[in-house]
Write an enzyme that holds these catalytic residues in place. Structure first.
Site, short mmCIF file in Angstrom:
data_model
loop_
_atom_site.label_atom_id
_atom_site.label_comp_id
_atom_site.label_asym_id
_atom_site.label_seq_id
_atom_site.Cartn_x
_atom_site.Cartn_y
_atom_site.Cartn_z
N SER A 116 57.58 55.63 35.27
CA SER A 116 57.55 55.12 36.63
C SER A 116 58.32 56.04 37.57
CB SER A 116 58.09 53.69 36.66
OG SER A 116 57.73 53.05 37.85
N ASP A 146 46.70 51.14 37.30
CA ASP A 146 48.15 50.95 37.21
C ASP A 146 48.55 49.63 37.87
OD1 ASP A 146 50.99 51.16 38.22
OD2 ASP A 146 50.90 53.02 37.08
N HIS A 202 51.65 49.30 33.22
CA HIS A 202 52.55 50.23 33.90
C HIS A 202 53.68 50.56 32.93
CE1 HIS A 202 54.41 52.26 37.32
NE2 HIS A 202 55.55 51.66 37.03
#
Length: 384
Positions: free
Chosen positions: A201, A297, A364
């Site tokens: 991330s 995502d 994610h």
């Protein structure tokens, strides 16, 4: 599913090409959080894997303050290190923690009172799962490497270098990056035969930004590569045709003084906000880079494409939380996002030294979590 995951990672590390396979200023969540909390990740790791993941202690970087390398609130930064052994004794994974950004004084002041902005609030131990696990069955390629997770407490993907004295905020992400590297090199990383920089991330974005700097730490004889997981944040319009993510990144870049620490190959011809988007960086990264990302995502869908601020009437509410409830028109919009992602990485993926694994999971961060790959309802190919 475990075998499928490690096939993807191992092939990626060999760098053959795989293609396709904000809150607003009024709210802190969710754009300021881009991954599961460590406790949530711990709980997720219990899906079909070892019930007792390795817990790794926290180390403060004692010399960091002298270098001005401090968290948002001025506390020392730190990391978690588990030593390698055997065939992995001279191999290192350095993982950059993710966890959103802060784009204005108010959100940064809030952040400095959490583990995302102060080591005073960080856990003294965290579980190492996924690519960080010491379980040879779950993590056959890296279980005995030296594995490090650098904690994230600056709010700009380890790139800022500024301060706000009135608000008592230190934006020192770039200095934290270098202080951590210096400390790890002194603890044996300088002797690495192979080294992998990874992150999820906001940490995945940081991995792309710092990949070539990481390569520069080692002699040519050291094999160095980078893995960005869920870090491919796209510069796209939201469902109201607004610029939610661009406006947010613009605030981060301006507030935290990131321009001087972004790759000059980008800032020589684009503005700092554009150079905070990976799509404008990946083409000039010289070090072998592997991108792992979902074409759908889940964080980008919820916080960049269809955040509540861009959907005041709640048309996207159900779809945002559960893709099974999306209408045909909404699916078509998400399909356009997927196609845009594939177009962004098309040129990058043609390089023999790079690798890409883009899947169609609504997820994610996948390399550090077990539930994506080991849950009973995880998809499988050939019963694997």
């Amino acid at each position: 599913m475990a075998n499928l995951f490690w096939v993807a990672i191992v092939i990626g590390l060999l760098f053959t090409n795989w293609v396709d396979a904000f809150a607003t200023n009024q709210h802190y969540h969710p754009i300021n959080e881009t991954e599961l909390s460590l406790l949530e990740a711990h709980e997720a790791s219990l899906y079909g894997v070892s019930a007792k993941p390795l817990m790794v202690g926290f180390t403060l970087i004692q010399g960091a303050a002298a270098k001005g390398a401090v968290c948002l609130d001025g506390t020392l930064p730190g990391y978690h290190l588990h030593r390698g052994y055997g065939s992995g004794a001279n191999s290192w994974i350095v993982n950059l923690e993710g966890g959103g950004w802060c784009n204005n004084v108010r959100t940064c002041v809030y952040r400095k009172k959490t583990r995302r902005g102060s080591s005073a609030y960080m856990e003294k131990e965290i579980p190492f799962t996924g690519i960080m696990s010491n379980n040879a069955r779950e993590n056959p390629d890296f279980f005995n490497w030296n594995r490090v997770k650098i904690r994230y407490c600056d709010g700009a993907s380890f790139t800022g270098d500024a301060e706000d004295k009135a608000a008592q905020l230190q934006f020192r992400g770039q200095r934290i990056w270098w202080a951590a590297m210096d400390d790890l090199m002194s603890k044996g990383m300088r002797y690495a035969k192979q080294a992998l920089l990874s992150g999820c991330s906001a940490g995945g974005l940081a991995t792309i930004i710092h990949c070539d700097e990481f390569r520069g730490l080692f002699p040519r004889t050291t094999k160095v590569k980078c893995l960005s997981d869920a870090g491919l944040f796209l510069d796209v319009l939201d469902v109201s045709r607004g610029h939610t993510i661009r406006n947010f990144f613009g605030g981060v870049a301006w507030l935290q003084g990131v321009q001087k620490n972004l790759p000059r190959t980008c800032t020589n011809h684009l503005d700092p906000t554009s150079c905070f988007f990976p799509q404008n960086l990946i083409g000039s990264v010289r070090t072998p880079l592997f991108i792992l990302n979902s074409a759908y995502d889940s964080w980008q869908i919820m916080s960049s494409l269809a955040p509540p601020s861009a959907d005041p009437h709640g048309y996207w509410h159900d779809c945002r939380l559960n893709h099974a409830k999306c209408t045909g028109q909404q699916i078509q919009f998400l399909q356009g996002f997927r196609n845009h992602m594939l177009n962004v990485i098309r040129g990058f993926s043609r390089s023999n030294q790079n690798g890409v694994f883009i899947n169609s999971c609504f997820a994610h961060c996948q390399s550090e979590r077990q539930d994506t790959w080991f849950a009973d309802n995880s998809p499988s190919i050939g019963n694997k």
